[in-house]
Design a protein around this motif. Structure first.
Motif, PDB file in Angstrom:
ATOM      1  N   LYS A   9      34.658  96.247   8.648  1.00  0.00           N
ATOM      2  CA  LYS A   9      34.394  97.040   9.954  1.00  0.00           C
ATOM      3  C   LYS A   9      32.968  97.758   9.684  1.00  0.00           C
ATOM      4  O   LYS A   9      31.979  97.682  10.436  1.00  0.00           O
ATOM      5  N   LYS A  10      32.938  98.251   8.311  1.00  0.00           N
ATOM      6  CA  LYS A  10      31.506  98.891   7.981  1.00  0.00           C
ATOM      7  C   LYS A  10      30.559  97.907   7.967  1.00  0.00           C
ATOM      8  O   LYS A  10      29.407  98.184   8.329  1.00  0.00           O
ATOM      9  N   ARG A  11      30.802  96.712   7.528  1.00  0.00           N
ATOM     10  CA  ARG A  11      29.744  95.615   7.417  1.00  0.00           C
ATOM     11  C   ARG A  11      29.171  95.174   8.820  1.00  0.00           C
ATOM     12  O   ARG A  11      28.154  94.903   8.877  1.00  0.00           O
ATOM     13  N   ALA A  12      30.125  95.035   9.459  1.00  0.00           N
ATOM     14  CA  ALA A  12      30.161  94.437  11.042  1.00  0.00           C
ATOM     15  C   ALA A  12      29.062  95.574  11.718  1.00  0.00           C
ATOM     16  O   ALA A  12      27.940  95.212  12.420  1.00  0.00           O
ATOM     17  N   SER A  13      29.460  96.754  11.407  1.00  0.00           N
ATOM     18  CA  SER A  13      28.484  98.008  12.082  1.00  0.00           C
ATOM     19  C   SER A  13      27.117  97.911  11.561  1.00  0.00           C
ATOM     20  O   SER A  13      26.013  98.188  12.366  1.00  0.00           O
TER      21      SER A  13
END
Length: 124
Positions: A9-13
């Protein structure tokens, strides 16, 4: 220790944020011919680029097509209250996108007359 899902999720953000920044810079480079106040144009550019980064696979402005712009118009009309937009904002934003990206959208999307029942039914 962070869970794998949280890391994704952090990487996608982070990736969406990078895409947003890239699109914003590309749009600002093309903005030299626009005839609107800087504050308003900045808001419209930010909204459009945020939409592209969050809801499409577009990574560069040359990937934007007519269907994408029309989808954006529908997004604006469905979310205008949440986005704190009025009809003038929507119309000028669409005109700016059309001008800067040189994409001709359907005339009915820019028809803000009272006879455009399709538009007014969305804005109730």
């Amino acid at each position: 220790m962070e869970r794998w899902g949280d890391q994704l999720k952090k990487r996608a953000s982070v990736m969406r944020e990078q895409t947003y920044r890239q699109l914003t810079e590309e749009f600002k480079m093309r903005l030299q011919t626009a005839n609107s106040s800087h504050a308003k144009v900045s808001k419209w550019v930010q909204l459009f680029c945020m939409y592209l980064a969050n809801y499409t696979d577009v990574k560069h402005l040359q990937e934007v097509n007519k269907a994408c712009v029309e989808d954006y118009f529908h997004y604006l009309t469905e979310n205008y209250r949440r986005l704190s937009l009025n009809l003038t904002d929507i119309k000028r934003s669409m005109q700016l996108i059309e001008e800067v990206l040189e994409i001709k959208v359907d005339d009915s999307l820019l028809d803000f007359s009272l006879s455009n029942l399709h538009l007014w039914s969305k804005l109730k």
